[in-house]
Design a protein around this motif. Sequence first.
Motif, PDB file in Angstrom:
ATOM      1  N   UNK A  45      14.999  12.307   4.754  1.00 26.05           N
ATOM      2  CA  UNK A  45      14.904  11.339   3.656  1.00 26.05           C
ATOM      3  C   UNK A  45      14.724   9.922   4.201  1.00 26.05           C
ATOM      4  N   UNK A  46      15.457   9.579   5.255  1.00 29.49           N
ATOM      5  CA  UNK A  46      15.324   8.250   5.860  1.00 29.49           C
ATOM      6  C   UNK A  46      13.924   8.073   6.450  1.00 29.49           C
ATOM      7  N   UNK A  47      13.372   9.149   7.006  1.00 28.10           N
ATOM      8  CA  UNK A  47      12.014   9.104   7.546  1.00 28.10           C
ATOM      9  C   UNK A  47      11.012   8.892   6.403  1.00 28.10           C
ATOM     10  N   UNK A  48      11.256   9.570   5.309  1.00 35.61           N
ATOM     11  CA  UNK A  48      10.412   9.454   4.112  1.00 35.61           C
ATOM     12  C   UNK A  48      10.450   8.011   3.588  1.00 35.61           C
ATOM     13  N   UNK A  49      11.666   7.443   3.488  1.00 28.75           N
ATOM     14  CA  UNK A  49      11.821   6.069   3.006  1.00 28.75           C
ATOM     15  C   UNK A  49      11.158   5.083   3.956  1.00 28.75           C
ATOM     16  N   UNK A  50      11.291   5.318   5.252  1.00 34.09           N
ATOM     17  CA  UNK A  50      10.694   4.428   6.256  1.00 34.09           C
ATOM     18  C   UNK A  50       9.168   4.487   6.187  1.00 34.09           C
ATOM     19  N   UNK A  51       8.626   5.669   5.909  1.00 36.75           N
ATOM     20  CA  UNK A  51       7.167   5.820   5.791  1.00 36.75           C
ATOM     21  C   UNK A  51       6.640   4.939   4.670  1.00 36.75           C
ATOM     22  N   UNK A  52       7.304   4.986   3.526  1.00 38.35           N
ATOM     23  CA  UNK A  52       6.819   4.203   2.396  1.00 38.35           C
ATOM     24  C   UNK A  52       7.154   2.720   2.531  1.00 38.35           C
ATOM     25  N   UNK A  53       8.158   2.422   3.310  1.00 38.86           N
ATOM     26  CA  UNK A  53       8.419   1.023   3.634  1.00 38.86           C
ATOM     27  C   UNK A  53       7.280   0.493   4.500  1.00 38.86           C
ATOM     28  N   UNK A  54       6.829   1.304   5.435  1.00 38.81           N
ATOM     29  CA  UNK A  54       5.696   0.931   6.281  1.00 38.81           C
ATOM     30  C   UNK A  54       4.442   0.779   5.435  1.00 38.81           C
ATOM     31  N   UNK A  55       4.287   1.657   4.460  1.00 31.31           N
ATOM     32  CA  UNK A  55       3.131   1.601   3.576  1.00 31.31           C
ATOM     33  C   UNK A  55       3.067   0.273   2.836  1.00 31.31           C
ATOM     34  N   UNK A  56       4.210  -0.205   2.350  1.00 31.73           N
ATOM     35  CA  UNK A  56       4.234  -1.469   1.622  1.00 31.73           C
ATOM     36  C   UNK A  56       4.032  -2.649   2.554  1.00 31.73           C
ATOM     37  N   UNK A  57       4.519  -2.548   3.779  1.00 30.10           N
ATOM     38  CA  UNK A  57       4.376  -3.647   4.727  1.00 30.10           C
ATOM     39  C   UNK A  57       2.933  -3.810   5.198  1.00 30.10           C
ATOM     40  N   UNK A  58       2.201  -2.724   5.219  1.00 31.25           N
ATOM     41  CA  UNK A  58       0.805  -2.822   5.654  1.00 31.25           C
ATOM     42  C   UNK A  58      -0.114  -3.123   4.480  1.00 31.25           C
ATOM     43  N   UNK A  59       0.484  -3.205   3.274  1.00 33.17           N
ATOM     44  CA  UNK A  59      -0.310  -3.488   2.097  1.00 33.17           C
ATOM     45  C   UNK A  59      -1.104  -2.288   1.644  1.00 33.17           C
ATOM     46  N   UNK A  60      -0.720  -1.106   2.112  1.00 35.02           N
ATOM     47  CA  UNK A  60      -1.468   0.107   1.791  1.00 35.02           C
ATOM     48  C   UNK A  60      -1.163   0.586   0.384  1.00 35.02           C
ATOM     49  N   UNK A  61      -2.171   1.027  -0.320  1.00 34.27           N
ATOM     50  CA  UNK A  61      -1.987   1.600  -1.649  1.00 34.27           C
ATOM     51  C   UNK A  61      -2.481   3.031  -1.709  1.00 34.27           C
ATOM     52  N   UNK A  62      -2.965   3.511  -0.567  1.00 37.09           N
ATOM     53  CA  UNK A  62      -3.533   4.862  -0.571  1.00 37.09           C
ATOM     54  C   UNK A  62      -2.499   5.935  -0.296  1.00 37.09           C
ATOM     55  N   UNK A  63      -1.320   5.535   0.263  1.00 40.29           N
ATOM     56  CA  UNK A  63      -0.308   6.524   0.595  1.00 40.29           C
ATOM     57  C   UNK A  63       0.094   7.294  -0.653  1.00 40.29           C
TER      58      UNK A  63
END
Length: 360
Positions: A45-63
């Motif tokens: 779950x922490x890995x999952x949360x970190x993935x989407x945190x990374x997604x927001x930091x890179x400005x990604x909307x495709x995740x």
Amino acid sequence: MKRMKKVAALLLAVVMLASTAACSSDKSWAAKNDSLTVPIGSYIYELYAAYYSASSQTGDTAAGSASSQAAESSVLDRKIDGKDAKTWIREKALNSTKSLFVIDRKMKDLKLTLTDAEKASIKTNTDSSWANYKSTLEGYGIAESSYQLAAAEYSAKYQKVFQATYGKSGAKAVPDDELKSFFEKNYTDFSYVLCKLYKTDSSGNYSASFTDSEKKKAEAEFNDYASKISAGTMTLQQAADAYKSVDSTISVQNDTANLKTNLQGYPDDLVKLLDGMKAGETKAAEISSGYLYILATKNDIAKKTADEMKTDDGRNNLLADYKGQEFSDEISKEADSISGVTINEKAIDSYDPSMFAAEK
């Protein structure tokens, strides 16, 4: 006799080796110490949360979109804080996992326990959110109990430790005068009326931009309102009422927000407008790339201090804004250097952030 002893010793060594091998291949847990075992599901779950945190930091909307390859490329192939995304995600997930032990230890050090009501609230909150995330999280091997430990339970303990640290009787208690000063220096109290510079259909959705003449007319009216309010011959409410003949949905909005952090996401040009205004001043201006025209009055923030501080919720929310980042940084730092915790490297290494890129 000596031979029997040697055989017995050899058998014991074999048994111990088998036991060690069995332990090392156990992937049911991610980390543990003498009082807490964190299941592997909590780490995932922490890995999952970190993935989407990374997604927001890179400005990604495709995740999470239909194109998993685009999602992986836009998130995992980038750098965050000078590190490749995969490394950043793994480190953040491990730090968050270790933070569970930090908070658990602080609960014990501060002699804090969860009340029956708090435990019931944790279960209720977990059940409520689990209903929305169950199919996704279970697909990654995350059980509800693991989710509860890493999410609702951690949050409840985190808040309890935070209050025991910075609250009125805490070791780092923040005096009212200091909290009031923070509020008045960082928050803005304002009232405003918004004029849409575009047309909408019967459902309220955008249909067409104003023509140049329509736009100039709306701007002229709002500028006139601003002049009258400044002269004391009109109020903001009267201005809204006057414009209802053009837009019946228009109304006066009020907010008290920390525009330095701007977590509410107000347009940058509005923040800049308010920042340049004095208390009691009213201005009209175009914002949001020409889609809106605003009539705003900046109020005296000092008049809001008593209201903000008079309730426990208000004071606690302000305290969280003031000391929240400091506390978060402290927990993260302690997690990085925590001792007495065994990490199941084989288990956590078997999960890769790319597993989330295929989510649809």
